[in-house]
Every structure is written in structure tokens, then in C-alpha cells.
Design a protein around this motif. Sequence first.
Motif, PDB file in Angstrom:
ATOM      1  N   UNK A  81      13.565  16.567   7.586  1.00 14.01           N
ATOM      2  CA  UNK A  81      14.364  17.632   8.124  1.00 14.01           C
ATOM      3  C   UNK A  81      15.774  17.769   7.748  1.00 14.01           C
ATOM      4  N   UNK A  82      15.939  18.833   7.289  1.00 15.85           N
ATOM      5  CA  UNK A  82      17.551  19.423   6.906  1.00 15.85           C
ATOM      6  C   UNK A  82      18.188  20.488   7.724  1.00 15.85           C
ATOM      7  N   UNK A  83      19.466  20.393   7.754  1.00 17.52           N
ATOM      8  CA  UNK A  83      20.176  21.591   8.350  1.00 17.52           C
ATOM      9  C   UNK A  83      20.224  22.803   7.296  1.00 17.52           C
ATOM     10  N   UNK A  84      20.051  24.061   8.169  1.00 15.00           N
ATOM     11  CA  UNK A  84      20.043  25.480   7.111  1.00 15.00           C
ATOM     12  C   UNK A  84      20.553  26.642   7.916  1.00 15.00           C
ATOM     13  N   UNK A  85      21.871  26.242   8.030  1.00 21.95           N
ATOM     14  CA  UNK A  85      22.603  27.425   8.703  1.00 21.95           C
ATOM     15  C   UNK A  85      22.309  27.507  10.282  1.00 21.95           C
ATOM     16  N   UNK A  86      21.580  28.179  10.554  1.00 17.29           N
ATOM     17  CA  UNK A  86      21.307  28.311  12.136  1.00 17.29           C
ATOM     18  C   UNK A  86      19.788  28.051  12.346  1.00 17.29           C
ATOM     19  N   UNK A  87      19.316  27.531  11.081  1.00 13.73           N
ATOM     20  CA  UNK A  87      17.717  27.058  11.217  1.00 13.73           C
ATOM     21  C   UNK A  87      17.709  25.563  10.865  1.00 13.73           C
ATOM     22  N   UNK A 103       7.263  19.841  -1.284  1.00 18.43           N
ATOM     23  CA  UNK A 103       7.184  21.366  -0.924  1.00 18.43           C
ATOM     24  C   UNK A 103       8.048  21.519   0.389  1.00 18.43           C
ATOM     25  N   UNK A 104       8.905  22.604   0.379  1.00 16.65           N
ATOM     26  CA  UNK A 104       9.933  22.758   1.481  1.00 16.65           C
ATOM     27  C   UNK A 104       9.713  24.000   2.271  1.00 16.65           C
ATOM     28  N   UNK A 105       9.596  23.990   3.627  1.00 18.58           N
ATOM     29  CA  UNK A 105       9.504  25.179   4.469  1.00 18.58           C
ATOM     30  C   UNK A 105      10.748  25.475   5.323  1.00 18.58           C
ATOM     31  N   UNK A 106      11.001  26.605   4.960  1.00 22.81           N
ATOM     32  CA  UNK A 106      12.433  26.918   5.647  1.00 22.81           C
ATOM     33  C   UNK A 106      12.127  27.994   7.123  1.00 22.81           C
ATOM     34  N   UNK A 107      12.652  27.300   8.050  1.00 22.43           N
ATOM     35  CA  UNK A 107      12.541  27.928   9.380  1.00 22.43           C
ATOM     36  C   UNK A 107      13.975  28.533   9.897  1.00 22.43           C
ATOM     37  N   UNK A 108      13.676  29.614  10.705  1.00 23.49           N
ATOM     38  CA  UNK A 108      14.807  30.298  11.426  1.00 23.49           C
ATOM     39  C   UNK A 108      14.852  29.693  12.933  1.00 23.49           C
ATOM     40  N   UNK A 109      16.183  30.271  13.420  1.00 24.78           N
ATOM     41  CA  UNK A 109      16.588  29.470  14.630  1.00 24.78           C
ATOM     42  C   UNK A 109      15.346  29.743  15.813  1.00 24.78           C
ATOM     43  N   UNK A 110      14.524  30.687  15.645  1.00 28.44           N
ATOM     44  CA  UNK A 110      13.512  30.819  16.501  1.00 28.44           C
ATOM     45  C   UNK A 110      12.320  30.119  16.101  1.00 28.44           C
TER      46      UNK A 110
END
Length: 377
Positions: A81-87, A103-110
Motif C-alpha cells: 500500500x502507498x499513501x495517496x493524498x487523503x486516500x 495493477x494498482x487500485x486507488x481508494x478514496x478516504x471512505x
Amino acid sequence: MLRRTFVRTGGLAAGTAFAGSLWQGAAHAVASRRDSPYGPLGAPDANGLALPSGFSGRIVARTGHRVGGVLWHPAPDGGACFPDGNGWIYVSNSEIPLLGGATAIRFGPDAAVRGAYRILSGANLNCAGGATPWNTWLSCEETLRGRVFECDPYGVRAAMPRLAMGRFKHEAAACDPVRQVVYLTEDERDGCFYRFRPAHWGDLTTGRLEVMCASPDAGAVTWRRVPNPAALLEATRHQVAEALHFDGGEGCHYSDGVCFFTSKGDNRVWGYDAENERLEVVYDASAPLNGVDNITGTPSGDLYVAEDGGNMEINLITPDRTVTPFLRVDGHPGSEITGPAFTPDGSRLYFSSQRGPRGDAAGTDGVTYEVTGPFRR
């Protein structure tokens, strides 16, 4: 925490548990489920996940199904896992021949999926790997003369092979920012444990590949340079006569001065004290942990070890010597657990069942999960 306790004891003896240390007895511990700091596992949920009370799980991706706009790859393996702003971003390898990659999946803060994208394509049997302190993903090819690819989890820069890190059956990688080296495992029956010393920390283009070697001092090790990391005719593991050999190197995790790694052939978890250059066995038993593979950890000092087969569990090894199941995946008898990784805040754990309930060798039924709950941080 682990390093301070580990190095404080001194006097390590080869082939035994950490005598007198925090880990004493862990090598032969057969912990019961009640020993877990999280309590016993509950009944499997609708997704087949048996979890302790207070934890819940969900499926975030399935092989051949769309997630964030892309088809999720076959045979999901190592991840981070990697930090991505607030996600945050979860990266996963694909352990298939010739068409592997990551492959990468980007998650939001929720925790909602915001998108997904390939960060490496056309590689070969991408098994495990490791994250770097500068937020790149090292994707390792588990094949003869395999390469390490440095990938951008944010999908901006193209993946690049780092050939100075050796051409061998790579498994996992773990970075030591204090000594500015990258540790590497090798999945061969007589595999070695390596460290790569880049010419400039943060740039893996050039550097020196070294192999762990025996020392006359019991428990101590030395390091020797591998003369030709890219040799065509002589394998890296056979180039240095004094090299130590491990039966099927697998997962690798660095924490606070100790690099932990697993060897599947003898079902062991090892610990390398990098400050004092000493090696010891952390776990050497057949239960409750069987089929050691990928490994990760938390700042609390807990290790999470995934099983390749066994009874499809992730087992917990705590600093107070408890070895106990943390979760189990029911209904996947022909699969293995891969890619355990925590979000940057430690609140969520991602992992995969590589071959899923069908257990086919091609990994066309892989399932990737997320678990949330009161993890010790």
C-alpha cells in the motif's frame, strides 16, 4: 521495538530460537486460538472469511472482473500500500507467465474505489516484491534469470528493470533505510539471501549485489560481493563458496533494524539483526503456521505471515511470542494467501487468495480482500 529487544539479548546461537530474547520459545510455540490478542476466530462470513470479533471483510477485486475500469489480473500475488493524498493505493502483482505484471487500485478516504490501472505489463511470473521509502514498488520475477522492475504505483512513470539487482529467481524485497540497502530473497531449494547496495540511495540503477555468508562466529554472518549478478552460465547463488543457502526463500519484511524473511521448504521464519549482523530462527514448527510465504508487519511489532496452502490462514507472531491464526479463508483448498499489506494508517489489511475457490493453476479465480478492524498499531 523488535530491533531493540532483538539486539539487547546478544549471544545468539545458530539454529535455535532467540535465546533469552523476546522471541525465546517462538520457534516451537504451538499457540491455541485463545492466545491471540484479538481473541478466537469466528464463523466464516458470506465471503468465507473467518475473523476475530470486531473485524469485518469484503471482496475488492476478482480475476476477470472489472475494478476501477480495468480487468483484475489472474494469480494476484505480492502487494503493498502507498499513501495517496487523503486516500491510498494498493498494488498487486500477477504471477502468470509472459503476461504478468502489476495493477494498482486507488481508494478514496471512505475506502471507495476511485480507479485502477496497470503499472507493469508483459513481465514474467511476478511473484512478490517490496515497497521503497521513496514510494515505488519493486515487482520481482520468480523465474530463471528473473528481473526486478521498479514501478510507479501512481501510474505516471514507466516501469524500469533494475538489472544491477541480479538475474535470478527473485521472490521478495525489503528496504533498510538506515544501512541504505535492499534485502532480496530467492525462491530456489538452495536459494540465497542477498542485499543490494545502490551507488546512490534512492536510485537502483547501479550498485553492488552481496550475498549472505557463514561466519566462524556462531549466529554471526558476513556479506560477500556477487562477482557477476547478470551471469549467463553461473547462477548468482553458486558464485560465492561461503554463501548460506535457504530452502525456498519467500516473503521479506524489514522493521526497526531486523529483516524477517521466510523459507517455505523448511517452514521457517528467520530474523536478521542488521545492526549486529546476526541471523536467527524466529519460527520453526509445523503448527499453527504451516506453509510460510508472504510476510508483513505493523509498528506495534506484530508480524503477519501468509500461508501457501496449509489451511489458508494468515498467522500472527507477536512480540510476546504468541503464534496464532489471525484469519482463515474457507472454501479455497487449492489456493494460497498472497500479498498481505496494511494501509499507511494501519487500519486496513489487503491480501488475496491467488487461485480462489476453484484452485486452478492459471489463477483465473483469484480473489482480493480487504479487512478492517481494531488492528494493533
